[in-house]
Design an enzyme around this catalytic site. Sequence first.
Site, mmCIF file in Angstrom:
data_model
loop_
_atom_site.group_PDB
_atom_site.id
_atom_site.type_symbol
_atom_site.label_atom_id
_atom_site.label_comp_id
_atom_site.label_asym_id
_atom_site.label_seq_id
_atom_site.Cartn_x
_atom_site.Cartn_y
_atom_site.Cartn_z
ATOM 1 N N GLY A 1 0.801 -1.223 0.000
ATOM 2 C CA GLY A 1 0.000 0.000 0.000
ATOM 3 C C GLY A 1 0.831 1.269 0.000
ATOM 4 N N LYS B 1 -0.125 2.249 -4.356
ATOM 5 C CA LYS B 1 -0.604 3.596 -4.678
ATOM 6 C C LYS B 1 -0.319 3.959 -6.133
ATOM 7 C CE LYS B 1 -2.177 5.847 -0.894
ATOM 8 N NZ LYS B 1 -2.629 4.688 -0.141
ATOM 9 N N ASP C 1 -5.456 9.874 1.957
ATOM 10 C CA ASP C 1 -4.645 10.812 1.165
ATOM 11 C C ASP C 1 -5.404 11.408 -0.014
ATOM 12 O OD1 ASP C 1 -2.904 9.868 2.989
ATOM 13 O OD2 ASP C 1 -1.391 9.134 1.583
ATOM 14 N N ASP D 1 -0.582 -0.956 9.377
ATOM 15 C CA ASP D 1 0.589 -0.565 10.149
ATOM 16 C C ASP D 1 1.717 -0.052 9.256
ATOM 17 O OD1 ASP D 1 2.446 -0.250 12.188
ATOM 18 O OD2 ASP D 1 1.561 -1.903 13.325
ATOM 19 N N ASN D 2 2.046 1.230 9.438
ATOM 20 C CA ASN D 2 3.120 1.841 8.640
ATOM 21 C C ASN D 2 4.459 1.836 9.363
ATOM 22 O OD1 ASN D 2 1.614 2.592 6.329
ATOM 23 N ND2 ASN D 2 0.732 4.314 7.453
ATOM 24 N N ASN E 1 2.174 -2.453 6.165
ATOM 25 C CA ASN E 1 2.517 -1.827 4.877
ATOM 26 C C ASN E 1 4.014 -1.511 4.969
ATOM 27 O OD1 ASN E 1 2.282 -0.317 2.408
ATOM 28 N ND2 ASN E 1 2.153 1.566 3.612
HETATM 29 C C1 GDL Z 1 0.130 6.939 4.337
HETATM 30 C C2 GDL Z 1 -0.519 6.167 3.244
HETATM 31 C C3 GDL Z 1 0.312 4.986 2.785
HETATM 32 C C4 GDL Z 1 1.811 5.285 2.855
HETATM 33 C C5 GDL Z 1 2.120 5.586 4.304
HETATM 34 C C6 GDL Z 1 3.598 5.858 4.599
HETATM 35 C C7 GDL Z 1 -2.102 5.085 4.800
HETATM 36 C C8 GDL Z 1 -3.507 4.682 5.103
HETATM 37 N N1 GDL Z 1 -1.861 5.735 3.649
HETATM 38 O O1 GDL Z 1 -0.450 7.824 4.879
HETATM 39 O O2 GDL Z 1 -0.069 4.673 1.462
HETATM 40 O O3 GDL Z 1 2.571 4.203 2.419
HETATM 41 O O4 GDL Z 1 1.409 6.727 4.698
HETATM 42 O O5 GDL Z 1 4.076 6.930 3.868
HETATM 43 O O6 GDL Z 1 -1.241 4.832 5.595
#
Ligand code: GDL
Length: 456
Positions: free
Chosen positions: A17, A48, A125, A232-233, A266
């Site tokens: 993602g 994306k 976003d 989870d980022n 993610n």
């Molecule tokens: C975000 C984006 C994601 C991106 C991440 C880190 C979400 C829901 N959306 O905001 O696509 O990879 O930050 O940059 O997390």
Amino acid sequence: MAPTAQPPTFLAGVIEGFYGPPWSPAERLALFDWMAAWGLNTYLYAPKDDLQHRIRWREPYAADAAARLGELIGACRLRQLRFVYALSPGLDIRYAQEAEIETLRARFEQVRALGAQDFALLFDDIPDRLHDEDAQRFGSFAAAQCHVANTLFDWARHMAPEGRFLFCPTAYCGRMAERQVGGPGYLQTLGRELASGIDVLWTGPEIVSREISVAHAREVAQVLRRRPVIWDNLHANDYDGRRFFCGPYAGRPPALREAVAGLLSNPNCEFPLNYVPLRTLAALVRCAGGWDARAAYLAALREWLPQFSLLGRPAAFEDLLLLGDAFYLPHEEGPEAEALFASAARLLTRPPTSWGSEADEFRQRAVRLRQFCTRLAALDDRALFHALCRRIWELREELDLLEHYIEFKAQPGNENAPFRSDFHLPGTYRGGLVARLQRLLVQQPDGTFQPAPPPS
Ligand code: GDL
């Protein structure tokens, strides 16, 4: 730690993602093998920059792209993994136009015909303002999104009653909720109006959350009237081209599993760098009893070590540990790298005449790390080397500069002499517009920004 089985409804796995080049078909197959071996069950397809996922969401896939997607879906099915197909129409969708919903349905239908049963609509976003016509019909951003999501959810349930349907809100973390992204009461409206069978994605208190506590998840669940699925980022690196994260899945207690409906990571854009992040996520998902993120990291790093074969010769674990600690987590370095930094920082605040053995300690660690970075050019796994090379180049440059500086200053008589490096020259070293812009505003320890003091 004995493994524990999570209920099959618990979504554990990976979101593709991030921004940037999507993973290749071969990388995705390798991912599915990891996931099946480690007990992760869900892959969410949401790159994306797959044009047809977001910017050109209205366009169906051409035959060859559809065939590739079908293969991916088949590969998941073969391994009993849930394949979730996501669309992100939020950049320009007109919520009140039924033709737009029809288009989304047709897009999902194409993928359903390829074998998918699970779908997601993502509204992260995007501009959070409605077109006049949409505002008149729905009154709020949340109501407009609920209308679209509920309609497609009904369709999806009808087509595949066992399938899951996920939704990513426009305010998807605590900070955004506080700032009222999406308008006042955005999340409350979602909680009320979104069909109860739809899962809602949530990144924690922040977009990149250092910690996600049980209390936080419960608070969110109350507003959303359902337990969130964590997007989870923690290991995402698309926002900073100089870094990657191969530290452990940390800052999330095992008890979080009961407070959420799933944990999906993610991770790094560079697929080969995700071994430890995903291995430790899987370990947390399955752990019973005590959980120690550092221990999980060390175990995963040992498993990853064979991948670091250099012209057929194994790398030393200590070298990989130092490297892993240097590219650990967004909010912290691993202890080995922190010790390296702390010793350099301490040296630079003291007169060289008082350095004593600390300069040697620094040098030993720095040389070890720098030399390992150099040796990695011989990695047999070229994809892994390509994923690493830009970042380790920079690390090597900085270590080299510090080593030479410290060596020079430690020589009798050089204490106050100016130091120059023939390899770190103005223009080619730390140069360029971005680096210059970065120097204009200096972030303070409390997060605020101040103009840099003018050069003396
Ligand atoms: C975000 C984006 C994601 C991106 C991440 C880190 C979400 C829901 N959306 O905001 O696509 O990879 O930050 O940059 O997390």
